[in-house]
Write a protein that holds these residues in place. Structure first.
Motif, PDB file in Angstrom:
ATOM      1  N   GLN A 178      14.498 -35.171 -25.349  1.00  8.93           N
ATOM      2  CA  GLN A 178      15.935 -33.918 -25.071  1.00  8.93           C
ATOM      3  C   GLN A 178      16.290 -34.146 -23.841  1.00  8.93           C
ATOM      4  O   GLN A 178      15.354 -33.596 -22.566  1.00  8.93           O
ATOM      5  N   THR A 179      16.906 -33.978 -23.275  1.00  7.51           N
ATOM      6  CA  THR A 179      18.041 -33.647 -22.307  1.00  7.51           C
ATOM      7  C   THR A 179      18.664 -32.493 -21.619  1.00  7.51           C
ATOM      8  O   THR A 179      19.205 -32.605 -22.854  1.00  7.51           O
ATOM      9  N   GLY A 180      18.476 -32.365 -20.307  1.00  9.33           N
ATOM     10  CA  GLY A 180      20.446 -31.416 -20.424  1.00  9.33           C
ATOM     11  C   GLY A 180      20.910 -32.106 -20.084  1.00  9.33           C
ATOM     12  O   GLY A 180      22.114 -31.335 -19.403  1.00  9.33           O
ATOM     13  N   GLY A 181      22.013 -33.488 -20.277  1.00  3.13           N
ATOM     14  CA  GLY A 181      22.782 -33.964 -19.510  1.00  3.13           C
ATOM     15  C   GLY A 181      22.255 -34.649 -18.632  1.00  3.13           C
ATOM     16  O   GLY A 181      21.800 -34.123 -17.741  1.00  3.13           O
ATOM     17  N   PHE A 182      23.740 -35.848 -18.332  1.00  5.56           N
ATOM     18  CA  PHE A 182      23.543 -36.572 -16.708  1.00  5.56           C
ATOM     19  C   PHE A 182      24.052 -34.805 -16.000  1.00  5.56           C
ATOM     20  O   PHE A 182      25.686 -34.510 -15.875  1.00  5.56           O
ATOM     21  N   ILE A 183      23.272 -35.036 -14.651  1.00  2.00           N
ATOM     22  CA  ILE A 183      23.269 -34.722 -13.669  1.00  2.00           C
ATOM     23  C   ILE A 183      24.877 -35.232 -12.967  1.00  2.00           C
ATOM     24  O   ILE A 183      25.022 -36.139 -12.397  1.00  2.00           O
ATOM     25  N   THR A 184      26.073 -34.456 -12.850  1.00  3.50           N
ATOM     26  CA  THR A 184      27.405 -35.318 -12.597  1.00  3.50           C
ATOM     27  C   THR A 184      27.255 -33.727 -10.687  1.00  3.50           C
ATOM     28  O   THR A 184      28.277 -34.038  -9.965  1.00  3.50           O
ATOM     29  N   SER A 185      26.705 -32.763 -10.456  1.00  4.83           N
ATOM     30  CA  SER A 185      26.477 -31.772  -9.414  1.00  4.83           C
ATOM     31  C   SER A 185      25.590 -31.428  -9.266  1.00  4.83           C
ATOM     32  O   SER A 185      24.919 -30.989  -9.878  1.00  4.83           O
ATOM     33  N   LEU A 187      26.719 -31.873  -5.580  1.00  2.00           N
ATOM     34  CA  LEU A 187      26.532 -33.134  -4.781  1.00  2.00           C
ATOM     35  C   LEU A 187      25.255 -33.609  -3.921  1.00  2.00           C
ATOM     36  O   LEU A 187      24.841 -34.115  -3.532  1.00  2.00           O
ATOM     37  N   ASN A 188      25.221 -32.080  -3.471  1.00  4.27           N
ATOM     38  CA  ASN A 188      23.432 -32.711  -2.546  1.00  4.27           C
ATOM     39  C   ASN A 188      22.033 -32.456  -3.434  1.00  4.27           C
ATOM     40  O   ASN A 188      20.895 -31.589  -3.514  1.00  4.27           O
ATOM     41  N   ASP A 189      22.548 -32.288  -5.163  1.00  5.22           N
ATOM     42  CA  ASP A 189      21.118 -32.276  -6.026  1.00  5.22           C
ATOM     43  C   ASP A 189      20.311 -33.398  -5.559  1.00  5.22           C
ATOM     44  O   ASP A 189      20.745 -34.966  -5.697  1.00  5.22           O
ATOM     45  N   PRO A 190      19.222 -33.291  -5.431  1.00  4.76           N
ATOM     46  CA  PRO A 190      18.419 -35.333  -4.982  1.00  4.76           C
ATOM     47  C   PRO A 190      18.058 -35.416  -6.338  1.00  4.76           C
ATOM     48  O   PRO A 190      18.143 -37.272  -6.704  1.00  4.76           O
ATOM     49  N   HIS A 191      18.451 -35.267  -7.480  1.00  3.16           N
ATOM     50  CA  HIS A 191      18.378 -35.802  -8.995  1.00  3.16           C
ATOM     51  C   HIS A 191      20.134 -36.184  -9.461  1.00  3.16           C
ATOM     52  O   HIS A 191      20.289 -36.236 -10.515  1.00  3.16           O
ATOM     53  N   LEU A 192      20.788 -36.484  -9.036  1.00  2.46           N
ATOM     54  CA  LEU A 192      21.915 -36.224  -8.757  1.00  2.46           C
ATOM     55  C   LEU A 192      21.897 -38.182  -9.438  1.00  2.46           C
ATOM     56  O   LEU A 192      21.819 -38.610  -9.408  1.00  2.46           O
ATOM     57  N   ASN A 193      22.867 -38.188 -10.795  1.00  3.41           N
ATOM     58  CA  ASN A 193      23.467 -39.077 -11.541  1.00  3.41           C
ATOM     59  C   ASN A 193      22.093 -40.007 -12.393  1.00  3.41           C
ATOM     60  O   ASN A 193      21.252 -40.623 -12.394  1.00  3.41           O
ATOM     61  N   CYS A 194      21.378 -38.789 -12.601  1.00  3.47           N
ATOM     62  CA  CYS A 194      19.989 -38.707 -13.682  1.00  3.47           C
ATOM     63  C   CYS A 194      20.495 -38.123 -14.937  1.00  3.47           C
ATOM     64  O   CYS A 194      21.538 -36.960 -14.712  1.00  3.47           O
ATOM     65  N   GLN A 195      19.351 -38.549 -15.859  1.00  8.31           N
ATOM     66  CA  GLN A 195      18.931 -37.072 -16.899  1.00  8.31           C
ATOM     67  C   GLN A 195      17.720 -37.009 -16.925  1.00  8.31           C
ATOM     68  O   GLN A 195      16.995 -37.742 -16.302  1.00  8.31           O
ATOM     69  N   SER A 268      22.382 -43.853 -28.066  1.00 10.76           N
ATOM     70  CA  SER A 268      22.360 -44.763 -27.347  1.00 10.76           C
ATOM     71  C   SER A 268      21.307 -44.722 -26.168  1.00 10.76           C
ATOM     72  O   SER A 268      20.723 -43.938 -26.224  1.00 10.76           O
ATOM     73  N   ALA A 269      20.291 -46.221 -25.825  1.00  6.77           N
ATOM     74  CA  ALA A 269      19.676 -46.027 -24.816  1.00  6.77           C
ATOM     75  C   ALA A 269      20.700 -45.993 -23.224  1.00  6.77           C
ATOM     76  O   ALA A 269      19.295 -46.509 -22.040  1.00  6.77           O
ATOM     77  N   THR A 270      21.423 -46.035 -23.175  1.00  6.90           N
ATOM     78  CA  THR A 270      22.570 -45.635 -21.640  1.00  6.90           C
ATOM     79  C   THR A 270      22.589 -44.182 -21.308  1.00  6.90           C
ATOM     80  O   THR A 270      23.096 -43.452 -22.218  1.00  6.90           O
ATOM     81  N   ILE A 271      21.569 -44.108 -20.155  1.00  2.63           N
ATOM     82  CA  ILE A 271      21.484 -43.046 -19.466  1.00  2.63           C
ATOM     83  C   ILE A 271      23.038 -41.796 -19.445  1.00  2.63           C
ATOM     84  O   ILE A 271      23.208 -41.181 -19.310  1.00  2.63           O
ATOM     85  N   THR A 272      23.562 -43.012 -19.179  1.00  5.01           N
ATOM     86  CA  THR A 272      25.566 -42.085 -18.939  1.00  5.01           C
ATOM     87  C   THR A 272      26.492 -41.311 -20.195  1.00  5.01           C
ATOM     88  O   THR A 272      27.242 -41.433 -19.919  1.00  5.01           O
ATOM     89  N   SER A 273      25.898 -42.615 -21.247  1.00  2.82           N
ATOM     90  CA  SER A 273      26.126 -42.020 -22.263  1.00  2.82           C
ATOM     91  C   SER A 273      25.843 -40.667 -22.859  1.00  2.82           C
ATOM     92  O   SER A 273      25.054 -40.511 -22.953  1.00  2.82           O
TER      93      SER A 273
END
Length: 310
Positions: A178-185, A187-195, A268-273
């Motif tokens: 269970q995730t909160g979705g792909f983090i895209t903003s 820009l100063n989030d240390p976990h940008l581009n993560c799930q 999918s096993a791809t985090i950007t999906s």
């Protein structure tokens, strides 16, 4: 070299290892009971689980398959991990039991012939199998180390191998994470581009430029188990002929075995999906059901038959 569109290179530098412990016990048919049990505890490790040269000229190499295309042909150890088909635990139990009722049995052995045709000659069978889930690779969905191969996801925080199906609000079918979705903003989030795995400090991220991620087959799919059973009735017609009625039940409990996200029809096993971690919607086929349908069926299958022995 611009004069070549593709150069196909074959190398035997990869390797694989398998270690296993096999235990079996058997009670041979006696007093109406036949029973068997086997258990395998094993581990399979390799650099690549698929032979890419057998599919076609060019090797059918893929930008997304982590078990078909090396991360770096100069360093196969980057892909060393559990094999795609690794099943740590496999247990099998089989049983045949003849009910001790009717002519020549412990109970009602003196029953008249008409009654023996009703209460005698009954038996049941059962086959139970369990195996742990197969590993799969969490993909970043990005080519961070080279232009020809997706990198694996970078795992930040403690790794959560998975293996436990769970429900998520608003999502059809179970999920592995269970995730909160792909983090895209922002820009100063240390976990940008993560799930982020909900309720944990674990993040699945796109690796920084030039990095390959945490490696292949770091996650484990759901476990698999199934129970087949049968109810048999024998009729003695003459000394040479007997008739057997068979009611066979494949996946008698109608238990769904969900695929891991690597094989899911909607997942999918791809985090950007947008369907990352989902396992919907087709369940794994029960191999034994192929006796009824050549491709097997994932749901309960009932087969009725008559067998004449002479």
């Amino acid at each position: 070299d611009p004069q070549f569109g593709q150069i196909f290179f074959q190398d035997s530098g990869a390797d694989s290892y398998y270690h296993g412990l096999y235990i079996a016990a058997r009670r041979r048919f006696e007093r109406g009971l036949d029973f068997g049990f086997s258990y395998t505890f094993s581990k399979s490790i390799d650099n690549m689980s698929v032979d890419p040269t057998g599919a076609s000229t060019g090797g059918a190499l893929s930008t997304t398959s982590f078990s078909r295309t090396p991360t770096d042909i100069h360093n196969f150890r980057l892909d060393r991990s559990l094999s795609d088909f690794n099943n740590k635990h496999v247990a099998l139990v089989n049983m045949l039991y003849e009910f001790p009722i009717g002519k020549g049995k412990k109970f009602a052995s003196g029953a008249p012939a008409w009654l023996n045709h009703i209460i005698g000659g009954w038996s049941m069978t059962g086959i139970f199998i369990y195996q742990s889930g197969e590993p799969y690779t969490i993909s970043s969905g990005a080519r961070t180390s080279n232009a020809l191969h997706n990198s694996t996801a970078l795992i930040v925080g403690p790794n959560i191998p998975g293996g436990q199906l769970q429900s998520a609000s608003g999502i059809e079918g179970p999920v592995m994470y269970q995730t909160g979705g792909f983090i895209t903003s922002p820009l100063n989030d240390p976990h940008l581009n993560c799930q982020n795995v909900t309720g944990t400090t674990t993040f699945f991220c796109i690796p920084p430029p030039g990095q390959n991620g945490s490696g292949r087959n770091m996650a484990q799919g759901p476990n698999y188990w199934n129970l087949d059973s049968g109810l048999l009735k024998a009729f003695n017609l003459t000394e040479r002929f007997n008739l057997q009625f068979r009611a066979e039940f494949f996946n008698i409990l109608n238990h769904p075995n969900f695929e891991n996200p690597r094989n899911a029809t909607q997942g999918s096993a791809t985090i950007t999906s947008p369907v990352f971690g989902q396992t919907c919607c087709s369940t794994a086929a029960v191999v034994s059901a192929s006796q009824v349908n050549p491709v097997g069926e994932p749901m309960r299958v009932i087969q009725l038959g008559l067998k004449l022995n002479f």
